[in-house]
Write a protein that holds these residues in place. Sequence first.
Motif, mmCIF file in Angstrom:
data_model
loop_
_atom_site.group_PDB
_atom_site.id
_atom_site.type_symbol
_atom_site.label_atom_id
_atom_site.label_comp_id
_atom_site.label_asym_id
_atom_site.label_seq_id
_atom_site.Cartn_x
_atom_site.Cartn_y
_atom_site.Cartn_z
ATOM 1 N N ILE A 112 39.923 35.223 33.446
ATOM 2 C CA ILE A 112 40.382 36.614 33.535
ATOM 3 C C ILE A 112 41.753 36.624 34.204
ATOM 4 N N LYS A 114 44.979 38.907 35.668
ATOM 5 C CA LYS A 114 45.583 40.181 36.076
ATOM 6 C C LYS A 114 47.083 39.921 36.196
ATOM 7 N N THR A 122 39.087 45.852 37.792
ATOM 8 C CA THR A 122 37.781 45.481 37.232
ATOM 9 C C THR A 122 36.772 46.347 37.981
ATOM 10 N N HIS A 125 30.477 46.694 39.198
ATOM 11 C CA HIS A 125 29.377 46.438 38.242
ATOM 12 C C HIS A 125 28.486 45.320 38.763
ATOM 13 N N ASP A 127 26.580 41.928 37.162
ATOM 14 C CA ASP A 127 26.606 41.100 35.948
ATOM 15 C C ASP A 127 25.305 41.218 35.160
ATOM 16 N N ASN A 141 27.369 32.924 39.878
ATOM 17 C CA ASN A 141 28.682 33.140 39.291
ATOM 18 C C ASN A 141 29.709 32.511 40.249
ATOM 19 N N TRP A 143 33.406 32.201 41.002
ATOM 20 C CA TRP A 143 34.720 32.823 40.702
ATOM 21 C C TRP A 143 35.774 31.996 41.428
ATOM 22 N N MET A 156 38.362 39.476 44.695
ATOM 23 C CA MET A 156 36.998 39.994 44.502
ATOM 24 C C MET A 156 36.553 40.772 45.739
ATOM 25 N N HIS A 207 28.572 34.566 43.584
ATOM 26 C CA HIS A 207 27.698 35.728 43.733
ATOM 27 C C HIS A 207 26.500 35.643 42.806
ATOM 28 N N HIS A 213 30.058 44.115 42.413
ATOM 29 C CA HIS A 213 31.383 43.573 42.725
ATOM 30 C C HIS A 213 32.461 44.280 41.920
ATOM 31 N N ALA A 215 37.144 44.127 41.427
ATOM 32 C CA ALA A 215 38.440 43.534 41.796
ATOM 33 C C ALA A 215 39.502 44.580 41.485
ATOM 34 N N ARG A 224 47.540 36.974 39.026
ATOM 35 C CA ARG A 224 46.219 36.622 39.565
ATOM 36 C C ARG A 224 45.377 36.059 38.429
ATOM 37 N N ALA A 226 41.971 33.767 37.288
ATOM 38 C CA ALA A 226 40.653 33.320 37.763
ATOM 39 C C ALA A 226 39.915 32.594 36.642
ATOM 40 N N ILE A 228 36.069 31.409 35.759
ATOM 41 C CA ILE A 228 34.733 31.815 36.200
ATOM 42 C C ILE A 228 33.679 31.017 35.440
#
Length: 252
Positions: A112, A114, A122, A125, A127, A141, A143, A156, A207, A213, A215, A224, A226, A228
């Motif tokens: 992901i 940014k 983000t 939510h 997952d 997860n 990250w 995050m 997580h 979570h 972001a 940024r 990431a 995952i």
Amino acid sequence: MERSAAVLTDEQSRALTEQGFVAVSSFVSGDELDAIRTMFDRLFKEKVGQDEGRQFDLAGGKREGSLKLPQILEPSDYAPELRDLDVIARASAITQAYFDSDATPVMGEHMIFKPAHVGNVTPWHQDQAYHDPAMDERSINFWIALDDTDVENGCMQYVPGSHGNDVLPHHPIGHDPSVHGLEVDEPEALTHTTVACPLQAGGCVMHLPKTLHYAGPNRTARQRRAYILIIQAPPVKRAVPVDNYWMRRDGG
Ligand SMILES: O=C(O)CCC(=O)C(=O)O
């Protein structure tokens, strides 16, 4: 696979169980971090997966030119070298030890992005809201920050203890059924206490599937990125499946 020594400390394991997330510094080493960054940059530059719907804007931005939250699903299908990285064995060893399970396949992977200045939020939510409504996932997860991340460029953030909730009602971001990304309903009522997890590049925050979570947007001149990884122990069948009507995009 043989269990490696790469397990969480008791304190980290307790934090994951009690808070639903735990941050670990220096999870990925210099060479490995460079290799993941190089693959990340190549895959986004080459726009891999766009034709198959595997690279798209998570928040529903325009397809060409102005992606604000681009995501690539299953990037190792386009960069198989990713599968050989030590980080996968390390994440698997942690998941095996945490769930006391020998079977921990990779359940999913994403990248992901940014971008500087425009990276979109983000939204809050869980997952698990995306996953099989008949099962309770047992997964971690991972990250992994490929850049230094902080609140200003979209690190995050979590609601401690929120994994104690069952799956909460969600809706597609912006209530637009064509958007893949989900947002929990009434996030303001659920996020009175939040913890931001800034990380240096190479750090990782782990997580659980029901941890709320988020972001934030990227308001800086720094990108940024990431990577995952989601590693799964066998899920448990639920007595009553979740009514995840938000995944039925016909509105039914
Ligand atoms: O990187 C982001 O902005 C969000 C990541 C996320 O939601 C996740 O890893 O589950």
